[in-house]
Design a protein around this motif. Structure first.
Motif, mmCIF file in Angstrom:
data_model
loop_
_atom_site.group_PDB
_atom_site.id
_atom_site.type_symbol
_atom_site.label_atom_id
_atom_site.label_comp_id
_atom_site.label_asym_id
_atom_site.label_seq_id
_atom_site.Cartn_x
_atom_site.Cartn_y
_atom_site.Cartn_z
ATOM 1 N N HIS A 15 0.817 -1.218 0.000
ATOM 2 C CA HIS A 15 0.000 0.000 0.000
ATOM 3 C C HIS A 15 0.851 1.269 0.000
ATOM 4 O O HIS A 15 0.427 2.302 -0.521
ATOM 5 C CB HIS A 15 -0.975 0.000 1.182
ATOM 6 C CG HIS A 15 -2.162 -0.888 0.945
ATOM 7 N ND1 HIS A 15 -3.160 -1.076 1.867
ATOM 8 C CD2 HIS A 15 -2.505 -1.634 -0.148
ATOM 9 C CE1 HIS A 15 -4.064 -1.909 1.353
ATOM 10 N NE2 HIS A 15 -3.674 -2.265 0.142
ATOM 11 N N HIS A 57 -1.935 -5.330 -8.361
ATOM 12 C CA HIS A 57 -2.026 -5.341 -6.897
ATOM 13 C C HIS A 57 -3.314 -6.035 -6.447
ATOM 14 O O HIS A 57 -3.295 -6.892 -5.564
ATOM 15 C CB HIS A 57 -1.973 -3.894 -6.380
ATOM 16 C CG HIS A 57 -2.319 -3.744 -4.929
ATOM 17 N ND1 HIS A 57 -1.517 -4.237 -3.920
ATOM 18 C CD2 HIS A 57 -3.391 -3.191 -4.312
ATOM 19 C CE1 HIS A 57 -2.086 -3.976 -2.738
ATOM 20 N NE2 HIS A 57 -3.225 -3.343 -2.957
ATOM 21 N N HIS A 87 -13.369 -5.998 -3.444
ATOM 22 C CA HIS A 87 -12.984 -5.965 -4.871
ATOM 23 C C HIS A 87 -14.137 -6.322 -5.793
ATOM 24 O O HIS A 87 -13.918 -6.643 -6.952
ATOM 25 C CB HIS A 87 -11.797 -6.906 -5.159
ATOM 26 C CG HIS A 87 -10.544 -6.522 -4.423
ATOM 27 N ND1 HIS A 87 -9.545 -7.420 -4.118
ATOM 28 C CD2 HIS A 87 -10.120 -5.336 -3.925
ATOM 29 C CE1 HIS A 87 -8.567 -6.816 -3.477
ATOM 30 N NE2 HIS A 87 -8.904 -5.542 -3.337
ATOM 31 N N GLU A 140 -8.728 -2.349 4.171
ATOM 32 C CA GLU A 140 -7.946 -3.590 4.171
ATOM 33 C C GLU A 140 -6.990 -3.612 5.368
ATOM 34 O O GLU A 140 -6.830 -4.641 6.019
ATOM 35 C CB GLU A 140 -7.171 -3.719 2.857
ATOM 36 C CG GLU A 140 -8.106 -4.016 1.702
ATOM 37 C CD GLU A 140 -7.421 -4.125 0.346
ATOM 38 O OE1 GLU A 140 -7.951 -4.841 -0.505
ATOM 39 O OE2 GLU A 140 -6.377 -3.476 0.135
HETATM 40 FE FE1 FEO Z 1 -4.869 -3.195 -1.465
HETATM 41 FE FE2 FEO Z 1 -7.474 -3.984 -2.568
HETATM 42 O O1 FEO Z 1 -6.186 -2.734 -2.585
#
Ligand code: FEO
Length: 171
Positions: A15, A57, A87, A140
């Protein structure tokens, strides 16, 4: 929640890189001349590389973390809405597509008015995306990391983290 020990913190490292990329395109946006076709093209180059990295990512997270977490919860018959939905909204895919489309338009762009129109749409979409992406990463780190700590052993998490880091290093 208290921060996870570094050796099992699966999100913070990647991140930092993603947040740096957000910072870089935000800086670029503040200085871009929207009526210039060449400025627009150079912004799009950055965005193309950036969103490809964001997409990878997300893929790494799905493959190494989220699917394992979902399987573990399913096995334990635990249902957590945030986990099933992570997501699932496709803003990132939409953004990738938008950047692709803008690249095609910018290739043919010769007039300032057209460049400004493409740039304007892009900036709005980017702002919208960023407003979701930063809190998403925070979620997250603050919600998913503690869940992982709850449902995986320390050694499992060390292995997950090492997979995550290794895959990001190949970027
Ligand atoms: Fe770490 Fe789902 O972006």
């Amino acid at each position: 929640p208290a921060p996870a020990p570094s050796e099992v913190d699966v999100f913070s490292g990647p991140h930092s890189r993603m947040k740096r990329l957000v910072q870089l395109y935000s800086e670029k946006l503040s200085e871009v001349d929207l009526s210039s076709c060449s400025d627009l093209r150079s912004l799009l180059w950055i965005l193309k590389a950036t969103f490809s990295e964001f997409k990878t990512h997300e893929h790494i997270e799905n493959e190494c973390i989220m699917w394992r977490l979902k399987n573990r919860l399913q096995f334990l018959k635990v249902e957590i809405a945030a986990v099933s939905e992570v997501h699932s909204d496709n803003k990132l895919s939409e953004m990738v597509q938008l950047v692709e489309d803008a690249c095609c338009q910018a290739d043919k762009c010769t007039c300032p008015k057209q460049a400004a129109q493409i740039g304007h749409n892009l900036i709005l979409a980017l702002r919208n995306f960023t407003e979701d992406f930063l809190p998403h990463m925070q979620e997250e780190e603050e919600i998913f990391q503690p869940l992982l700590m709850e449902y995986f052993s320390y050694n499992e998490l060390k292995e997950i983290k090492s997979n995550v880091i290794e895959k990001h290093q190949k970027l």
